[in-house]
Design an enzyme around this catalytic site. Structure first.
Site, PDB file in Angstrom:
ATOM      1  N   ASP A 183       3.338  42.810 -31.464  1.00  0.00           N
ATOM      2  CA  ASP A 183       3.323  41.668 -32.375  1.00  0.00           C
ATOM      3  C   ASP A 183       2.269  40.655 -31.956  1.00  0.00           C
ATOM      4  OD1 ASP A 183       4.760  40.988 -30.063  1.00  0.00           O
ATOM      5  OD2 ASP A 183       6.668  40.809 -31.095  1.00  0.00           O
ATOM      6  N   ASN A 237      18.874  36.809 -29.598  1.00  0.00           N
ATOM      7  CA  ASN A 237      19.525  36.992 -30.908  1.00  0.00           C
ATOM      8  C   ASN A 237      19.434  38.437 -31.396  1.00  0.00           C
ATOM      9  OD1 ASN A 237      16.850  37.211 -31.605  1.00  0.00           O
ATOM     10  ND2 ASN A 237      16.937  35.819 -33.356  1.00  0.00           N
ATOM     11  N   HIS A 253      16.677  40.322 -31.590  1.00  0.00           N
ATOM     12  CA  HIS A 253      15.432  40.774 -32.230  1.00  0.00           C
ATOM     13  C   HIS A 253      14.689  41.766 -31.340  1.00  0.00           C
ATOM     14  CE1 HIS A 253      12.856  37.173 -30.545  1.00  0.00           C
ATOM     15  NE2 HIS A 253      12.696  38.226 -29.784  1.00  0.00           N
ATOM     16  N   GLU A 307      13.515  39.612 -36.897  1.00  0.00           N
ATOM     17  CA  GLU A 307      14.644  38.704 -36.754  1.00  0.00           C
ATOM     18  C   GLU A 307      15.825  39.209 -37.590  1.00  0.00           C
ATOM     19  OE1 GLU A 307      14.371  36.681 -34.451  1.00  0.00           O
ATOM     20  OE2 GLU A 307      12.622  35.371 -34.521  1.00  0.00           O
TER      21      GLU A 307
HETATM   22  C1  F6R Z   1       7.362  40.369 -27.324  1.00  0.00           C
HETATM   23  C2  F6R Z   1       8.437  40.648 -28.262  1.00  0.00           C
HETATM   24  C3  F6R Z   1       9.798  40.038 -28.142  1.00  0.00           C
HETATM   25  C4  F6R Z   1      10.320  39.974 -26.697  1.00  0.00           C
HETATM   26  C5  F6R Z   1      11.697  39.316 -26.671  1.00  0.00           C
HETATM   27  C6  F6R Z   1      12.218  39.154 -25.252  1.00  0.00           C
HETATM   28  O1  F6R Z   1       6.215  41.127 -27.672  1.00  0.00           O
HETATM   29  O2  F6R Z   1       8.202  41.372 -29.158  1.00  0.00           O
HETATM   30  O3  F6R Z   1      10.707  40.807 -28.919  1.00  0.00           O
HETATM   31  O4  F6R Z   1      10.388  41.258 -26.169  1.00  0.00           O
HETATM   32  O5  F6R Z   1      11.628  38.058 -27.276  1.00  0.00           O
HETATM   33  O6  F6R Z   1      11.373  38.309 -24.551  1.00  0.00           O
HETATM   34  P1  F6R Z   1      11.565  38.089 -22.991  1.00  0.00           P
HETATM   35  O7  F6R Z   1      11.238  39.369 -22.330  1.00  0.00           O
HETATM   36  O8  F6R Z   1      10.551  37.009 -22.656  1.00  0.00           O
HETATM   37  O9  F6R Z   1      12.965  37.655 -22.787  1.00  0.00           O
END
Ligand code: F6R
Length: 264
Positions: free
Chosen positions: A65, A134, A136, A141
């Site tokens: 992303d 959450n 995702h 989302e």
């Molecule tokens: C990042 C992404 C997000 C993260 C998620 C967890 O490229 O796509 O889905 O993997 O927000 O983030 P962390 O590892 O910082 O808790």
């Protein structure tokens, strides 16, 4: 799904690096996540590359992303972060490290082009994923279509709040992103989701043992035919069947490779 429970975040990283390493060969296509969780895995992969144990030569990478509105040189754009934290320290050709174009004034077109680029590369062989508190994955989302492809997503207030730690203030966090869709992730050869810490325990319980629902986008991995979830004890603590998952790993048949497929 395969659920691997490890004693510490370090062991999660080692196992994730072991699995990614099984995919490395010229022509392999890697899907890369950003965020905090993969950093230890990237460190381990960098170490192994520097010590000559593995090589990323000839591989291609696609980030999951990208924020909309952050230029590639911004230190929180995923274009920058993936290079800074990982790819500039390994032997991958920088021209083969792709991320969605978050500066395209027509971001929906950038998203479509990105999906096409993944297909043209032959699809992603191994997709590394984190999980949001959450539920995702990528920036898919709650209420994301389970078959969605790469597209523009509006970030949830929980995600904006969680990610504000990377910015000077919550007001600086972009509100939109281009993300691979859940359908894109479902097309990957192996999906490898990693999570550590108690803050992820509820999301992991919903992903592994809850219903398949767009309210927990990561639960779509229950529909993936080769998904591996690696968690530390803290992230696993709400799993009801953890003893069974440990047994499955202990009783793993000799013929089964870490990539989830029969060894040749
Ligand atoms: C990042 C992404 C997000 C993260 C998620 C967890 O490229 O796509 O889905 O993997 O927000 O983030 P962390 O590892 O910082 O808790």
């Amino acid at each position: 799904m395969e659920i691997l429970i490890r004693r510490s975040p370090e062991e999660v990283a080692t196992t994730a690096a072991d699995i990614i390493s099984t995919h490395l060969k010229p022509g392999a296509v890697l899907g890369l996540a950003t965020g905090s969780t993969p950093l230890a895995t990237y460190q381990e992969l960098i170490r192994r590359t520097k010590e000559g144990e593995i090589s990323f030569a000839g591989t291609t990478a696609f980030c999951l992303d990208e924020y909309i509105g952050l230029p590639p040189e911004h230190d929180q754009s995923y274009h920058y972060v993936i290079r800074n934290e990982f790819t500039k320290h390994i032997d991958i050709n920088d021209a083969y490290v792709h991320s969605p174009d978050g500066m395209n004034p027509r971001p929906w077109e950038a998203a479509e082009q990105y999906e096409k680029a993944i297909v043209s590369a032959g699809g992603i062989d191994i997709q590394l994923l984190g999980i949001g508190t959450n539920g995702h994955v990528g920036f898919n989302e709650p209420a994301t279509s389970l078959r969605s492809l790469t597209r523009v997503e509006t970030l949830h207030s929980q995600t904006v709040s969680d990610n504000s730690r990377f910015f000077d203030s919550v007001d600086d966090v972009p509100r939109y992103a281009i993300t691979q869709g859940l359908g894109t992730i479902l097309r990957s050869g192996q999906a490898l989701l990693i999570a550590t810490g108690k803050g992820k325990a509820q999301a992991i319980a919903s992903l592994v043992e809850g219903p398949v629902t767009s309210q927990c986008p990561a639960s779509v991995l229950q529909l993936h035919n080769n998904a591996t979830v690696i968690v530390d004890e803290d992230a696993a603590f709400l799993l009801k069947e953890s003893d069974y998952y440990r047994h499955v790993e202990e009783a793993r048949p000799d013929w089964k490779g870490l990539d989830g497929r029969p060894k040749l």
